[in-house]
Design a protein around this motif. Structure first.
Motif, PDB file in Angstrom:
ATOM      1  N   LEU A 653     -70.662 -48.701 -24.760  1.00 13.87           N
ATOM      2  CA  LEU A 653     -71.432 -48.982 -25.981  1.00 13.87           C
ATOM      3  C   LEU A 653     -72.028 -47.727 -26.608  1.00 13.87           C
ATOM      4  N   LEU A 654     -72.188 -46.667 -25.865  1.00 12.04           N
ATOM      5  CA  LEU A 654     -72.773 -45.448 -26.422  1.00 12.04           C
ATOM      6  C   LEU A 654     -71.734 -44.740 -27.292  1.00 12.04           C
ATOM      7  N   PRO A 655     -72.037 -44.482 -28.560  1.00 13.72           N
ATOM      8  CA  PRO A 655     -71.056 -43.822 -29.428  1.00 13.72           C
ATOM      9  C   PRO A 655     -70.662 -42.449 -28.881  1.00 13.72           C
ATOM     10  N   ALA A 656     -69.401 -42.090 -29.133  1.00 14.65           N
ATOM     11  CA  ALA A 656     -68.899 -40.825 -28.601  1.00 14.65           C
ATOM     12  C   ALA A 656     -69.664 -39.633 -29.154  1.00 14.65           C
ATOM     13  N   GLU A 657     -69.998 -39.659 -30.452  1.00 15.00           N
ATOM     14  CA  GLU A 657     -70.711 -38.516 -31.025  1.00 15.00           C
ATOM     15  C   GLU A 657     -72.119 -38.375 -30.445  1.00 15.00           C
ATOM     16  N   THR A 658     -72.773 -39.507 -30.163  1.00 11.97           N
ATOM     17  CA  THR A 658     -74.096 -39.443 -29.544  1.00 11.97           C
ATOM     18  C   THR A 658     -74.014 -38.932 -28.114  1.00 11.97           C
ATOM     19  N   ARG A 659     -72.986 -39.404 -27.392  1.00 14.94           N
ATOM     20  CA  ARG A 659     -72.819 -38.942 -26.018  1.00 14.94           C
ATOM     21  C   ARG A 659     -72.506 -37.449 -25.973  1.00 14.94           C
ATOM     22  N   THR A 660     -71.727 -36.952 -26.945  1.00 21.12           N
ATOM     23  CA  THR A 660     -71.381 -35.533 -26.970  1.00 21.12           C
ATOM     24  C   THR A 660     -72.563 -34.674 -27.376  1.00 21.12           C
ATOM     25  N   ALA A 661     -73.346 -35.151 -28.338  1.00 19.61           N
ATOM     26  CA  ALA A 661     -74.444 -34.347 -28.858  1.00 19.61           C
ATOM     27  C   ALA A 661     -75.658 -34.337 -27.939  1.00 19.61           C
ATOM     28  N   HIS A 662     -75.916 -35.448 -27.272  1.00 17.68           N
ATOM     29  CA  HIS A 662     -77.154 -35.554 -26.493  1.00 17.68           C
ATOM     30  C   HIS A 662     -76.913 -35.798 -25.016  1.00 17.68           C
ATOM     31  N   GLY A 663     -75.658 -35.918 -24.576  1.00 21.86           N
ATOM     32  CA  GLY A 663     -75.386 -36.078 -23.168  1.00 21.86           C
ATOM     33  C   GLY A 663     -75.641 -37.489 -22.668  1.00 21.86           C
ATOM     34  N   VAL A 664     -75.485 -37.651 -21.374  1.00 16.07           N
ATOM     35  CA  VAL A 664     -75.680 -38.931 -20.696  1.00 16.07           C
ATOM     36  C   VAL A 664     -76.759 -38.742 -19.640  1.00 16.07           C
ATOM     37  N   PRO A 665     -77.298 -39.835 -19.084  1.00 18.02           N
ATOM     38  CA  PRO A 665     -78.299 -39.688 -18.018  1.00 18.02           C
ATOM     39  C   PRO A 665     -77.773 -38.838 -16.872  1.00 18.02           C
ATOM     40  N   PRO A 666     -78.605 -38.024 -16.253  1.00 16.26           N
ATOM     41  CA  PRO A 666     -78.132 -37.093 -15.224  1.00 16.26           C
ATOM     42  C   PRO A 666     -77.446 -37.775 -14.047  1.00 16.26           C
ATOM     43  N   GLY A 667     -77.855 -39.000 -13.704  1.00 12.22           N
ATOM     44  CA  GLY A 667     -77.269 -39.653 -12.535  1.00 12.22           C
ATOM     45  C   GLY A 667     -75.973 -40.381 -12.798  1.00 12.22           C
ATOM     46  N   LEU A 668     -75.543 -40.438 -14.056  1.00 13.73           N
ATOM     47  CA  LEU A 668     -74.345 -41.213 -14.377  1.00 13.73           C
ATOM     48  C   LEU A 668     -73.086 -40.658 -13.714  1.00 13.73           C
ATOM     49  N   PRO A 669     -72.803 -39.337 -13.714  1.00 14.44           N
ATOM     50  CA  PRO A 669     -71.576 -38.859 -13.067  1.00 14.44           C
ATOM     51  C   PRO A 669     -71.548 -39.060 -11.561  1.00 14.44           C
ATOM     52  N   ALA A 670     -72.698 -39.291 -10.951  1.00 12.71           N
ATOM     53  CA  ALA A 670     -72.737 -39.417  -9.501  1.00 12.71           C
ATOM     54  C   ALA A 670     -72.385 -40.803  -9.007  1.00 12.71           C
ATOM     55  N   ILE A 671     -72.326 -41.798  -9.889  1.00 10.84           N
ATOM     56  CA  ILE A 671     -72.033 -43.157  -9.454  1.00 10.84           C
ATOM     57  C   ILE A 671     -70.571 -43.477  -9.707  1.00 10.84           C
ATOM     58  N   SER A 672     -70.120 -44.564  -9.129  1.00  8.90           N
ATOM     59  CA  SER A 672     -68.742 -45.016  -9.299  1.00  8.90           C
ATOM     60  C   SER A 672     -68.739 -46.491  -9.613  1.00  8.90           C
ATOM     61  N   GLU A 673     -67.867 -46.882 -10.494  1.00  8.54           N
ATOM     62  CA  GLU A 673     -67.732 -48.287 -10.841  1.00  8.54           C
ATOM     63  C   GLU A 673     -67.023 -49.019  -9.718  1.00  8.54           C
ATOM     64  N   ARG A 674     -67.528 -50.180  -9.373  1.00  8.70           N
ATOM     65  CA  ARG A 674     -66.884 -50.933  -8.308  1.00  8.70           C
ATOM     66  C   ARG A 674     -65.551 -51.468  -8.795  1.00  8.70           C
ATOM     67  N   ARG A 675     -64.657 -51.682  -7.856  1.00  8.03           N
ATOM     68  CA  ARG A 675     -63.348 -52.223  -8.211  1.00  8.03           C
ATOM     69  C   ARG A 675     -63.528 -53.600  -8.823  1.00  8.03           C
ATOM     70  N   PRO A 676     -62.869 -53.889  -9.954  1.00  5.26           N
ATOM     71  CA  PRO A 676     -63.023 -55.196 -10.602  1.00  5.26           C
ATOM     72  C   PRO A 676     -62.664 -56.340  -9.674  1.00  5.26           C
ATOM     73  N   LEU A 677     -63.252 -57.483  -9.944  1.00  7.92           N
ATOM     74  CA  LEU A 677     -63.066 -58.675  -9.113  1.00  7.92           C
ATOM     75  C   LEU A 677     -62.256 -59.716  -9.867  1.00  7.92           C
ATOM     76  N   ILE A 678     -61.476 -60.458  -9.128  1.00  5.52           N
ATOM     77  CA  ILE A 678     -60.724 -61.593  -9.668  1.00  5.52           C
ATOM     78  C   ILE A 678     -61.344 -62.858  -9.102  1.00  5.52           C
ATOM     79  N   LYS A 679     -61.768 -63.730  -9.983  1.00  2.00           N
ATOM     80  CA  LYS A 679     -62.376 -65.001  -9.593  1.00  2.00           C
ATOM     81  C   LYS A 679     -61.330 -66.102  -9.741  1.00  2.00           C
ATOM     82  N   ILE A 680     -61.011 -66.756  -8.664  1.00  4.51           N
ATOM     83  CA  ILE A 680     -60.057 -67.867  -8.676  1.00  4.51           C
ATOM     84  C   ILE A 680     -60.844 -69.148  -8.445  1.00  4.51           C
ATOM     85  N   MET A 681     -60.849 -70.014  -9.454  1.00  2.90           N
ATOM     86  CA  MET A 681     -61.605 -71.264  -9.391  1.00  2.90           C
ATOM     87  C   MET A 681     -60.693 -72.386  -8.956  1.00  2.90           C
TER      88      MET A 681
END
Length: 869
Positions: A653-681
């Protein structure tokens, strides 16, 4: 006669018999040497009598003089004297003013006759007799009059109460006496209880052990100043009252009175005055739970664009609606924008007139731990005029027969001596949670037996019980730790410091140090600490590990809202709407909107030009939807709150120009997105009794599989084995990337971690993640078995949700910082070949785990897939 001294003069008898002079003020009848107690007859009586006689005589003389003057004036007026001259003529004289007649003496005198003197004598005689009696009755009357006067002076309007309760007066006198003696002094009479040296040593030891500053101040006043114990308790109560008062203080524009709301089902019942039977009321309430939560987004409705809001909340689920409800009751005008069609997070399957169209599937698992604490937090958002919980009730998962079991863990190798995937399942319940789990570890996993006192005070030889108690001590400061992230350091304490240290460590280091000798117990604790995510302990934060252990081993067990998450979300949505807010579902979000910084704000200081993350940041002013509609907040104090997650907010959701001009929170590069989940109902026909299932969630946890420690036969040192296996290939090693290697250590000591650099010739591993039946991470839950109202609403229909990780056939991983995933094109199509084969393997695994579902005769599978990031 002695020599050298003159003879002593002696008084003769004549001198001794001479009468002494009388005192200046004395009674006429006074005899020297004789004392008369009758002051009235001896002193006052004669003096008053003389004054009375003198007054009467003066009055008599004045009366006689008046009579003489009056007679002389009358005689003088009978003849008129004139002067004549020599010729006998009368000389005219000047007319003189007539003399004024004499004034009669005043008749209103105290003593004017002999009768007045006799009355005075009689009064003095009776008074003298009254005060000279042997019984001294006059003293009684005098004391009574004095007591009446003192009562009026002391108690005033409270005098009738004191007279009717004499014990109160006795108590007041005792208190006054003790106060005068110093019994209520806040300081000890004998000084401090211990010496100054001992006091300073005690205070120093308390400071070294992390005691809070306010407790240190109170201890100093007690040890050094000599404060009384009751005064110390009073200071504690006063401090607690002041802290509570500050917490109750209104923040910002919060109204003085919070708006009152009605329960979410009142409008469906036709108001409080509706006369409906109990069956009709129940039917109307159940009808609400069949409808999705939130208002469907209509692109043609421009009211969202034309209005300005104090707060815009992005997200879905109970946590999003809870935050919005608190803000709405605090007087904020807000709107909740949810990307899902149902803000509660439930999903329905079936189209058209399908019988499954209204059946909600709780794919997120709305389990609630620490129920008493959660209800306290929910009360400010849900409370109505008649119910503090807004009509929401919770039911404990499980039953009394199974000890309110809520989770079943299947850890490969746990409780066995082989290296296969076989294991002994572990059931977590709420009945004597810590003690029962310690006894299980002692009986089945070879751990020491806990002490006789199983309430945590006596751990005995049980390493597992000691570990669980240590986790509870660390987790005690979790609330203060997270409050310090929002507010100042006033919430910081020794417990929060311990939790902060745990947040920067891995769970594997904690497990190896506390449980070095028993791999089975180590594996079980790792499984309890990370059940809902396929992460090994060496990649799990110790803070999350500790929090999950405390939640799963709580004696309150796990609860589930009656009516499912829809009931809770409908109640929160009703509060938001009654307070003037909106809840909109099915909104496709594009990007956040930010204000442009002025020239003064954009000017950067030294050292900020090369680091865009430093310096001033622009303020978020709204959100742009996929159709181009802009929804903005008010300029004065408006804000946008995102509950979508860290990575979706700052990357998607953060626009690319805003992210480039003002950066991202310092802890963001240190985390990892969890592997997506498949829900079978899976839709099942039959009640939970017919299918023989419970509300307990079942987990297969290869991420906590049994480690195998190695011992060096020459040195006797142990190399700790790794807990769990990686299925997703997330531990890829790039060229020159640092890896961690555990050095050998002596028995009972944690291995040291040393950084080594992989050779530059190393290549990235090409391992692929693939779902394997009976081996891969999987979670199976039966939401319909958790809800006690399910059978009344839907009869003999049950729901099952199977959660697995999306393998590489459906998602692609990008080796970025942070590590992210993207869904492959067409991967979420249920009719694709890869999805069909995955469903077959998952259903096969489900039937192997729950064989009672096969051959029951009344079950059908309706499968739908949802990939959640």
């Amino acid at each position: 006669m002695r020599m050298g001294r003159p003879p002593k003069r002696r008084r003769d008898a004549k001198q001794q018999t001479q009468t002494q002079n009388k005192p200046k003020f004395s009674s006429p009848t006074l005899v020297v040497g004789q004392i008369s107690p009758d002051v009235v007859s001896s002193i006052l009586g004669p003096a008053l009598t003389d004054l009375a006689v003198q007054s009467v005589e003066e009055y008599a003389d004045a009366v006689l003089a008046y009579e003489h003057v009056s007679q002389f004036a009358a005689e003088k007026g009978e003849g008129v004297e004139v002067e004549v001259d020599l010729d006998g003529d009368i000389i005219q004289q000047q007319q003189q003013q007539p003399e004024q007649p004499p004034m009669p003496p005043p008749s209103q005198r105290v003593f004017s006759s002999q009768l007045d003197i006799e009355n005075l004598t009689e009064l003095l005689t009776s008074t003298s007799q009254h005060f000279s009696t042997s019984t001294n009755a006059w003293k009684v009357h005098a004391n009574a009059a004095k007591f009446e006067r003192l009562l009026d002076e002391k108690y005033g309007r409270l005098r009738p109460f004191i007279e009717s309760h004499p014990n109160v007066e006795i108590f007041i006198k005792n208190v006054q006496r003790k106060y005068a003696m110093g019994a209520f002094s806040p300081f000890r009479k004998s000084g401090p209880p211990v010496g100054k040296t001992t006091s300073i040593m005690l205070l120093f030891m308390m400071h070294r052990n992390g005691v809070r500053m306010d407790a240190l101040v109170l201890a100093a006043t007690f040890f050094l100043v000599g404060l009384q114990p009751w005064a110390l308790v009073g200071l504690v109560i006063l401090g607690k009252w002041e802290m509570d008062r500050r917490k109750r203080k209104r923040i910002g524009g919060m109204p003085k009175r919070i708006a009152t709301v009605e329960s979410y089902y009142v409008s469906a019942l036709g108001g409080d005055d509706a006369n409906l039977s109990e069956e009709e009321e129940t039917k109307a309430k159940y009808a609400i739970l069949d409808t999705p939560v939130g208002t469907k987004f209509n692109p043609a409705d421009l009211s969202l664009r034309d209005e300005e809001y104090d707060v815009i909340v992005l997200g879905s689920g109970p946590e999003t609606l809870y935050a919005a409800a608190l803000l709405a009751r605090g007087g904020k005008k807000l709107v909740v924008l949810s990307p899902r069609d149902d803000v509660s997070g439930c999903v329905t399957m079936g189209d058209g007139n399908s019988a499954w169209k209204k059946i909600p599937f709780d794919i997120n698992g709305m389990n609630v731990t620490h129920l008493s604490r959660q209800q306290e937090l929910l009360a400010p958002a849900l409370c109505t005029t008649t119910d503090t919980q807004g009509g929401i009730r919770f039911s404990r998962i499980g039953s009394n027969l199974d000890g309110y079991a809520h989770s079943i863990l299947s850890v490969p190798g746990l409780g066995t001596d082989n290296t296969s995937a076989e294991c002994i399942p572990v059931v977590l319940n709420a009945t004597g949670s810590l003690a029962s789990l310690a006894e299980y570890c002692s009986a089945c996993l070879g751990d020491g037996f806990p002490g006789v006192d199983l309430d945590g005070k006596d751990n005995g030889n049980s390493n597992s019980l000691s570990y669980l108690n240590a986790c509870n001590q660390i987790n005690a400061g979790s609330a203060d730790y997270y409050l310090t992230k929002l507010f100042d350091a006033s919430f910081k304490s020794s417990e929060s410091n311990a939790y902060q240290e745990a947040s920067v460590r891995t769970a594997s280091a904690f497990l190896n140090k506390c449980l070095p000798l028993n791999t089975h117990v180590r594996s079980l604790m790792a499984a309890i600490g990370m059940m809902n995510e396929n992460l090994c302990p060496d990649k799990t934060s110790m803070a999350a590990h500790v929090t999950n252990i405390c939640a799963m081993t709580s004696e309150e067990g796990v609860a589930y809202p009656v009516g499912g998450p829809r009931a809770l979300c409908h109640a929160l949505t009703s509060v938001i709407e009654q307070c003037g807010g909106k809840v909109v579902a099915g909104v496709t979000l594009q990007e956040l909107l930010f204000e442009k910084l002025g020239e003064k704000e954009t000017k950067k200081n030294d050292g900020e030009e090369n680091d865009p993350s430093k310096g001033p940041k622009p303020k978020c002013k709204g959100i742009r939807l996929q159709n181009g509609m802009d929804i903005k907040v008010s300029k004065d104090g408006g804000s946008v709150i995102s509950m979508l997650g860290f990575i979706p907010t700052f990357l998607n959701l953060l626009p690319a120009e805003t992210r480039t001009a003002h950066g991202v929170p310092p802890g963001l590069p240190a985390i990892s997105e969890r592997r997506p989940l498949i829900k079978i109902m899976v839709g099942l026909k039959g009640t939970k009794a017919d299918l023989n299932v419970t509300g307990a969630d079942w987990y297969r946890l290869p991420n906590a599989s049994l480690p195998y420690d190695e011992m060096d036969q020459a040195t006797g040192q142990i190399r700790f084995g790794r807990i769990g296996v990686d299925e997703g290939g997330d531990d890829l090693t790039a060229e020159g990337e640092a890896t961690e290697e555990t050095e050998t250590t002596s028995v009972g000591r944690r291995g040291k971690q040393s950084k080594t650099v992989a050779p530059t010739t190393a290549k990235k591993a090409t391992r692929r993640c693939k779902f394997q039946t009976g081996e891969s991470w999987m979670k199976v839950s039966f939401p319909s078995a958790k809800d006690p109202s399910w059978s009344d609403r839907y009869g003999s229909i049950s729901t099952c949700v199977v959660t697995v990780e999306a393998c590489d056939d459906f998602v692609r991983a990008f080796d970025t910082k942070p590590r992210i995933y993207s869904i492959l094109k067409g991967a979420d199509n249920p009719t694709s070949g890869e999805m069909g084969r995955l469903m077959e393997r998952v259903i096969k695994d489900l039937l192997q785990t729950f064989p009672q579902l096969e051959g029951k005769g009344f079950f059908r599978f309706f499968c739908a897939i949802q990939i959640s990031m």
